[in-house]
Motif scaffolding. Structure first.
Motif, PDB file in Angstrom:
ATOM      1  N   LEU A 228      28.001  10.963  -2.386  1.00 13.38           N
ATOM      2  CA  LEU A 228      27.219  10.917  -3.620  1.00 13.38           C
ATOM      3  C   LEU A 228      27.618   9.775  -4.545  1.00 13.38           C
ATOM      4  O   LEU A 228      26.771   9.209  -5.231  1.00 13.38           O
ATOM      5  N   CYS A 229      28.907   9.452  -4.572  1.00 12.97           N
ATOM      6  CA  CYS A 229      29.369   8.398  -5.479  1.00 12.97           C
ATOM      7  C   CYS A 229      29.763   7.115  -4.756  1.00 12.97           C
ATOM      8  O   CYS A 229      30.426   6.256  -5.325  1.00 12.97           O
ATOM      9  N   GLY A 230      29.393   7.009  -3.493  1.00 16.63           N
ATOM     10  CA  GLY A 230      29.699   5.778  -2.766  1.00 16.63           C
ATOM     11  C   GLY A 230      30.239   6.048  -1.374  1.00 16.63           C
ATOM     12  O   GLY A 230      29.855   7.019  -0.718  1.00 16.63           O
ATOM     13  N   ASP A 231      31.158   5.191  -0.940  1.00 21.82           N
ATOM     14  CA  ASP A 231      31.702   5.292   0.411  1.00 21.82           C
ATOM     15  C   ASP A 231      32.863   6.276   0.523  1.00 21.82           C
ATOM     16  O   ASP A 231      33.303   6.581   1.629  1.00 21.82           O
ATOM     17  N   LYS A 232      33.344   6.757  -0.615  1.00 25.48           N
ATOM     18  CA  LYS A 232      34.504   7.651  -0.619  1.00 25.48           C
ATOM     19  C   LYS A 232      34.091   9.054  -1.048  1.00 25.48           C
ATOM     20  O   LYS A 232      33.392   9.234  -2.050  1.00 25.48           O
ATOM     21  N   ILE A 233      34.542  10.050  -0.295  1.00 25.98           N
ATOM     22  CA  ILE A 233      34.243  11.430  -0.660  1.00 25.98           C
ATOM     23  C   ILE A 233      35.031  11.817  -1.908  1.00 25.98           C
ATOM     24  O   ILE A 233      36.202  11.449  -2.068  1.00 25.98           O
TER      25      ILE A 233
END
Length: 293
Positions: A228-233
């Protein structure tokens, strides 16, 4: 007048009998609950080991836990590779009457989000998760959406509108009496609480439409990103995952919310599968297909 008096007396007798029955049932239910003081994590605990108290895996079909908040918390622990041990119990926390909760270095901590905040501080994790101020705000907003809006839509579906179907995927391993009692208690409790929250005052179709719109909002914000906020969970993904799998993976119940995922939001389906594959490689081993008899 005499007849009215008899009716009143009869009503009082019925109420008294019901109260006695409820008391006996309560005592019977309590006899099946664990004494937390005897559960691992309260005594002889290992330092810095998270004792995650959650419903037994065997009480659910098709998901590793019937509690979305337990899956959220367990996912977060796996993301950060923190040592934990699942303590399977039906007992709620003594401080806040919540489940899941943890015992950590002899201290009891309840509420999944407060547990995450506590452990993040203890282990020195970045509470911003490396996100900009705008993404931190969006993360909080979507976590509130999934936990305080979407969750009610399928809670109403499985606990209130279709509580008899729910026995296919959730049972207490204590016999038909307690299973029936637990479903009725859940139905009454969720019905009352959902009405108090406002959403339970709508028709079933209106409630499910709210859930569908919540999924569409997640899908639009997710877009083609990995998380949701990019490449990192981040923690919001753990929260969203814990809630969505309750409808996406439980195929025995024809959730209308799942239809939206499958027919309109393929990126959400891919997103769920990505988290399962990366952080739950043992998903199949920990879950049981099929239904309870």
């Amino acid at each position: 007048m005499f007849e009215i008096v008899l009716e009143v007396i009869g009503g009082i007798v019925v109420i008294a009998v019901l109260l006695v029955i409820l008391l006996l049932v309560s005592l019977k239910v309590q006899s099946y609950m664990y004494d937390l003081k005897k559960v691992e994590g309260y005594r002889n605990y290992e330092k810095d080991l998270v004792y995650l108290h959650a419903f037994p895996r065997a009480s659910a079909k098709q998901v590793p836990n019937i509690s979305p908040f337990a899956i959220k918390l367990e996912t977060w622990l796996r993301v950060h590779k923190l040592k934990y041990k699942l303590v399977e119990t039906y007992k709620f926390s003594t401080k806040k009457s919540q489940i899941p909760f943890i015992m950590f270095n002899g201290e009891e901590i309840a509420d999944s989000q407060m547990i995450i905040q506590y452990l993040s501080k203890y282990f020195g994790l970045d509470d911003t998760e490396g996100l900009s101020a705008e993404l931190q705000a969006a993360s909080r907003a979507f976590r509130i959406l999934i936990e305080n809006s979407f969750s009610w839509t399928y809670f109403c579906y499985r606990y209130v509108h279709h509580y008899l179907l729910f026995k296919k995927v959730h049972q207490l391993p204590r016999g038909p009496f307690l299973n029936t009692l637990s479903r009725l208690m859940l139905k009454m409790g969720i019905n009352s609480n959902s009405r108090g929250a406002g959403i339970g005052r709508h028709t079933p179709q209106e409630i499910y439409a709210i859930g569908a719109d919540d999924i569409r909002a997640i899908s639009k914000f997710l877009g083609d990103k990995k998380y949701l906020c990019g490449d990192k969970i981040t923690v919001v993904d753990c929260a969203v995952f814990g809630q969505l799998v309750q409808v996406s993976e439980v195929k025995s119940l024809p959730y209308p919310q799942r239809d939206v995922i499958e027919s309109e939001c393929p990126n959400v389906r891919t997103y769920i599968d990505r988290i399962k594959g990366e952080f739950w490689p043992d998903w199949t081993m920990l879950t049981s297909d099929g239904e309870f008899e």
